[in-house]
Design a protein around this motif. Structure first.
Motif, PDB file in Angstrom:
ATOM      1  N   LEU A  37     -53.561   6.556  52.083  1.00 28.67           N
ATOM      2  CA  LEU A  37     -54.350   5.958  51.005  1.00 28.67           C
ATOM      3  C   LEU A  37     -53.814   4.587  50.606  1.00 28.67           C
ATOM      4  O   LEU A  37     -54.592   3.679  50.289  1.00 28.67           O
ATOM      5  CB  LEU A  37     -54.389   6.892  49.793  1.00 28.67           C
ATOM      6  N   THR A  41     -55.885   1.200  50.725  1.00 27.94           N
ATOM      7  CA  THR A  41     -55.997   0.405  49.497  1.00 27.94           C
ATOM      8  C   THR A  41     -55.549  -1.028  49.734  1.00 27.94           C
ATOM      9  O   THR A  41     -56.210  -1.971  49.297  1.00 27.94           O
ATOM     10  CB  THR A  41     -55.167   1.049  48.366  1.00 27.94           C
ATOM     11  N   TYR A  44     -58.161  -2.794  51.854  1.00 29.87           N
ATOM     12  CA  TYR A  44     -59.354  -3.095  51.049  1.00 29.87           C
ATOM     13  C   TYR A  44     -59.076  -4.274  50.120  1.00 29.87           C
ATOM     14  O   TYR A  44     -59.916  -5.169  49.988  1.00 29.87           O
ATOM     15  CB  TYR A  44     -59.808  -1.886  50.231  1.00 29.87           C
ATOM     16  N   LEU A  45     -57.911  -4.275  49.478  1.00 30.66           N
ATOM     17  CA  LEU A  45     -57.581  -5.373  48.566  1.00 30.66           C
ATOM     18  C   LEU A  45     -57.574  -6.705  49.308  1.00 30.66           C
ATOM     19  O   LEU A  45     -58.087  -7.710  48.800  1.00 30.66           O
ATOM     20  CB  LEU A  45     -56.234  -5.123  47.901  1.00 30.66           C
ATOM     21  N   SER A  48     -61.258  -7.468  50.033  1.00 33.01           N
ATOM     22  CA  SER A  48     -62.207  -7.320  48.915  1.00 33.01           C
ATOM     23  C   SER A  48     -62.993  -8.586  48.562  1.00 33.01           C
ATOM     24  O   SER A  48     -64.166  -8.477  48.201  1.00 33.01           O
ATOM     25  CB  SER A  48     -61.495  -6.776  47.680  1.00 33.01           C
ATOM     26  N   GLY A  96     -49.709  -3.684  42.141  1.00 33.95           N
ATOM     27  CA  GLY A  96     -50.909  -3.052  41.591  1.00 33.95           C
ATOM     28  C   GLY A  96     -51.243  -3.590  40.203  1.00 33.95           C
ATOM     29  O   GLY A  96     -52.409  -3.860  39.891  1.00 33.95           O
ATOM     30  N   THR A 122     -59.135  -1.332  42.095  1.00 33.73           N
ATOM     31  CA  THR A 122     -58.161  -1.358  43.188  1.00 33.73           C
ATOM     32  C   THR A 122     -56.736  -1.410  42.649  1.00 33.73           C
ATOM     33  O   THR A 122     -55.846  -0.725  43.163  1.00 33.73           O
ATOM     34  CB  THR A 122     -58.415  -2.562  44.118  1.00 33.73           C
ATOM     35  N   ILE A 125     -55.749   2.077  41.308  1.00 28.98           N
ATOM     36  CA  ILE A 125     -55.469   2.996  42.418  1.00 28.98           C
ATOM     37  C   ILE A 125     -54.145   2.641  43.090  1.00 28.98           C
ATOM     38  O   ILE A 125     -53.327   3.516  43.391  1.00 28.98           O
ATOM     39  CB  ILE A 125     -56.631   2.987  43.435  1.00 28.98           C
ATOM     40  N   ALA A 126     -53.906   1.340  43.301  1.00 25.97           N
ATOM     41  CA  ALA A 126     -52.664   0.902  43.934  1.00 25.97           C
ATOM     42  C   ALA A 126     -51.452   1.285  43.084  1.00 25.97           C
ATOM     43  O   ALA A 126     -50.431   1.745  43.613  1.00 25.97           O
ATOM     44  CB  ALA A 126     -52.703  -0.610  44.160  1.00 25.97           C
TER      45      ALA A 126
END
Length: 162
Positions: A37, A41, A44-45, A48, A96, A122, A125-126
């Motif tokens: 995960l 993440t 994705y960041l 993004s 994060g 994000t 979650i991070a």
């Protein structure tokens, strides 16, 4: 003078046990889930700005790209260097938090609904994944025999016999 032969530190039984314990910890489903995960993440960041469509804001796009790559490298490589996970996880938690505040901190007018929403979700979650990794590392260090409690320390053969 008599010289004594001492085996290299790599052959010390406590060090071998420590490495075996780290290998077992990385093999747990929880550690593997956090690692996977965290990697997703971070990727994705990094992507993004192009996924959410705020790549026109160059400062935030570059910030997210660098932060995402750094985050993926810190926690995505969890299995390779589990011994340093605790400190890496705290650095990842800082990334994060930075992700959450970046839309308001970076230069330029980048605080738009898409960028704020993406970065807040994000970043949260991070941060949670980094805290989970830090807690897993802390749990492993305090539950083993001879862990962080100095009273439960086992004597080291050859050193405590003097």
């Amino acid at each position: 003078m008599a010289s004594t032969h001492r085996p290299p530190i790599e052959e010390h039984p406590d060090l071998r046990e420590l490495r075996a314990r780290h290998d077992r910890a990385v093999a747990t489903p929880r550690a593997q889930m956090v690692e996977a995960l965290a990697l997703i993440t971070g990727l994705y960041l990094a992507a993004s700005p192009w996924i959410c469509g705020f790549n026109g804001f160059t400062t935030l796009a570059v910030t997210n790209l660098i932060t995402g790559i750094a985050y993926a490298l810190l926690l995505g490589g969890l299995g390779n260097s589990y011994e340093r996970t605790h400190s890496m996880a705290w650095a990842a938690a800082a990334l994060g938090i930075w992700t959450c505040v970046a839309p308001w901190v970076v230069a330029g007018d980048v605080a738009r609904t898409r960028s704020i929403t993406s970065n807040l979700i994000t970043g949260a979650i991070a941060t949670l994944l980094a805290l989970a990794a830090a807690s897993a590392a802390r749990d492993r260090d305090t539950t083993r025999p001879g862990g962080s409690n100095p009273r439960s320390r086992r004597p080291m053969p050859g050193l405590d016999d003097r």
